[in-house]
Design a protein around this motif. Structure first.
Motif, PDB file in Angstrom:
ATOM      1  N   UNK A  19      26.441   6.844-103.703  1.00  0.00           N
ATOM      2  CA  UNK A  19      26.310   5.397-103.839  1.00  0.00           C
ATOM      3  C   UNK A  19      27.434   4.806-104.680  1.00  0.00           C
ATOM      4  N   UNK A  20      28.666   5.175-104.388  1.00  0.00           N
ATOM      5  CA  UNK A  20      29.786   4.554-105.092  1.00  0.00           C
ATOM      6  C   UNK A  20      29.908   3.108-104.635  1.00  0.00           C
ATOM      7  N   UNK A  21      30.598   2.296-105.421  1.00  0.00           N
ATOM      8  CA  UNK A  21      30.749   0.882-105.069  1.00  0.00           C
ATOM      9  C   UNK A  21      31.371   0.707-103.696  1.00  0.00           C
ATOM     10  N   UNK A  22      32.403   1.489-103.398  1.00  0.00           N
ATOM     11  CA  UNK A  22      33.082   1.333-102.103  1.00  0.00           C
ATOM     12  C   UNK A  22      32.167   1.751-100.951  1.00  0.00           C
ATOM     13  N   UNK A  23      31.349   2.793-101.160  1.00  0.00           N
ATOM     14  CA  UNK A  23      30.431   3.236-100.115  1.00  0.00           C
ATOM     15  C   UNK A  23      29.380   2.176 -99.839  1.00  0.00           C
ATOM     16  N   UNK A  24      28.802   1.642-100.893  1.00  0.00           N
ATOM     17  CA  UNK A  24      27.777   0.605-100.728  1.00  0.00           C
ATOM     18  C   UNK A  24      28.391  -0.640-100.084  1.00  0.00           C
ATOM     19  N   UNK A  25      29.560  -1.040-100.567  1.00  0.00           N
ATOM     20  CA  UNK A  25      30.219  -2.226-100.013  1.00  0.00           C
ATOM     21  C   UNK A  25      30.530  -2.029 -98.530  1.00  0.00           C
ATOM     22  N   UNK A  26      31.036  -0.845 -98.177  1.00  0.00           N
ATOM     23  CA  UNK A  26      31.355  -0.558 -96.773  1.00  0.00           C
ATOM     24  C   UNK A  26      30.086  -0.578 -95.921  1.00  0.00           C
ATOM     25  N   UNK A  27      29.012   0.007 -96.444  1.00  0.00           N
ATOM     26  CA  UNK A  27      27.743   0.022 -95.695  1.00  0.00           C
ATOM     27  C   UNK A  27      27.222  -1.388 -95.469  1.00  0.00           C
ATOM     28  N   UNK A  29      28.970  -4.139 -95.467  1.00  0.00           N
ATOM     29  CA  UNK A  29      29.892  -4.808 -94.548  1.00  0.00           C
ATOM     30  C   UNK A  29      29.632  -4.368 -93.105  1.00  0.00           C
ATOM     31  N   UNK A  30      29.419  -3.064 -92.893  1.00  0.00           N
ATOM     32  CA  UNK A  30      29.129  -2.554 -91.544  1.00  0.00           C
ATOM     33  C   UNK A  30      27.825  -3.133 -91.010  1.00  0.00           C
ATOM     34  N   UNK A  31      26.792  -3.179 -91.877  1.00  0.00           N
ATOM     35  CA  UNK A  31      25.513  -3.747 -91.436  1.00  0.00           C
ATOM     36  C   UNK A  31      25.656  -5.233 -91.113  1.00  0.00           C
ATOM     37  N   UNK A  32      26.405  -5.967 -91.953  1.00  0.00           N
ATOM     38  CA  UNK A  32      26.600  -7.400 -91.704  1.00  0.00           C
ATOM     39  C   UNK A  32      27.332  -7.628 -90.394  1.00  0.00           C
ATOM     40  N   UNK A  33      28.347  -6.816 -90.124  1.00  0.00           N
ATOM     41  CA  UNK A  33      29.090  -6.939 -88.868  1.00  0.00           C
ATOM     42  C   UNK A  33      28.185  -6.643 -87.684  1.00  0.00           C
ATOM     43  N   UNK A  34      27.369  -5.601 -87.806  1.00  0.00           N
ATOM     44  CA  UNK A  34      26.455  -5.238 -86.726  1.00  0.00           C
ATOM     45  C   UNK A  34      25.438  -6.353 -86.461  1.00  0.00           C
ATOM     46  N   UNK A  35      24.857  -6.891 -87.517  1.00  0.00           N
ATOM     47  CA  UNK A  35      23.879  -7.983 -87.361  1.00  0.00           C
ATOM     48  C   UNK A  35      24.547  -9.206 -86.751  1.00  0.00           C
ATOM     49  N   UNK A  36      25.745  -9.537 -87.260  1.00  0.00           N
ATOM     50  CA  UNK A  36      26.481 -10.684 -86.732  1.00  0.00           C
ATOM     51  C   UNK A  36      26.728 -10.507 -85.230  1.00  0.00           C
ATOM     52  N   UNK A  86      29.224 -17.187 -89.191  1.00  0.00           N
ATOM     53  CA  UNK A  86      30.276 -17.808 -89.993  1.00  0.00           C
ATOM     54  C   UNK A  86      30.397 -17.165 -91.369  1.00  0.00           C
ATOM     55  N   UNK A  87      29.401 -16.389 -91.778  1.00  0.00           N
ATOM     56  CA  UNK A  87      29.449 -15.806 -93.110  1.00  0.00           C
ATOM     57  C   UNK A  87      30.561 -14.779 -93.264  1.00  0.00           C
ATOM     58  N   UNK A  88      31.175 -14.359 -92.143  1.00  0.00           N
ATOM     59  CA  UNK A  88      32.302 -13.436 -92.244  1.00  0.00           C
ATOM     60  C   UNK A  88      33.636 -14.161 -92.050  1.00  0.00           C
ATOM     61  N   UNK A  89      33.594 -15.465 -91.843  1.00  0.00           N
ATOM     62  CA  UNK A  89      34.809 -16.261 -91.655  1.00  0.00           C
ATOM     63  C   UNK A  89      35.278 -16.781 -93.016  1.00  0.00           C
ATOM     64  N   UNK A  90      36.473 -16.318 -93.460  1.00  0.00           N
ATOM     65  CA  UNK A  90      36.957 -16.671 -94.798  1.00  0.00           C
ATOM     66  C   UNK A  90      37.131 -18.167 -94.989  1.00  0.00           C
ATOM     67  N   UNK A  91      37.671 -18.849 -93.986  1.00  0.00           N
ATOM     68  CA  UNK A  91      37.889 -20.292 -94.130  1.00  0.00           C
ATOM     69  C   UNK A  91      36.552 -21.016 -94.262  1.00  0.00           C
TER      70      UNK A  91
END
Length: 191
Positions: A19-27, A29-36, A86-91
């Motif tokens: 459960x490192x920060x990068x692992x959790x963040x990547x997980x 992010x992957x889940x958010x992309x999948x849901x999106x 839109x939650x993944x759109x930076x602008x």
């Protein structure tokens, strides 16, 4: 908590996952992309093609503005609510952050205009101060955009533009030193 919800065996399995920060963040992010991707696909494949968004602002116990965004759409027979793509759109997120900042300032204004010691004079002063701040934010935002534009497209001085437009008529003294020999060569070259 995992032991209570899923049992002790699952708790042991989850405890072995790094459960490192990068692992959790990547997980996440992957889940958010999948849901999106799922939500976008469901909206696109909807037989009705109908969806809506709803924004709701409220102030929490720490007097901080909270903005909730809901997306509703019809998929199959039943309605479904999910986070918008839109939650993944930076602008979009930057614009949302700007709106959140404005809501925070509105909350401060509302809090200033409430309470026992408030009167019409304080009310008007707070309102005028807020309007002045809005004008300043607008000016700063536009100035920032203008400065960004000028950074990419700097305005050339007459001498600099003459170097390109009229290199043969330009006085050598007006040319940067490292280019003077080349300009003199160009001016005297007849070929």
């Amino acid at each position: 908590m995992v032991g209570i919800v899923l049992g002790n065996e699952m708790k042991k399995n989850i405890a072995q996952v790094p459960l490192s920060n990068s692992t959790v963040q990547r997980s996440i992010s992957d889940m958010a992309t999948d849901i999106k991707d799922q939500v976008v696909q469901e909206i696109k494949s909807s037989t009705f093609g109908l969806f809506s968004i709803q924004l709701d602002e409220s102030t929490d116990v720490a007097s901080c503005s909270q903005l909730m965004v809901f997306a509703r759409y019809v998929h199959s027979v039943q309605g479904k609510t999910e986070f918008p793509s839109w939650l993944s759109d930076e602008e979009w997120i930057m614009r949302l952050a700007y709106v959140v900042d404005i809501f925070e300032q509105l909350n401060k204004l509302i809090l200033q205009m409430q309470g026992r010691n408030t009167n019409i004079i304080k009310f008007i002063d707070a309102l005028r101060a807020f309007i002045t701040k809005l004008e300043n934010w607008k000016r700063r935002h536009l100035t920032a955009r203008e400065n960004e534009f000028k950074r990419y497209f700097p305005e050339l001085s007459d001498d600099e533009s003459d170097l390109v437009r009229k290199p043969f008529k330009l006085s050598v003294e007006k040319v940067p030193e490292d280019c003077q020999d080349e300009i003199l060569h160009l001016k005297t070259d007849r070929v």
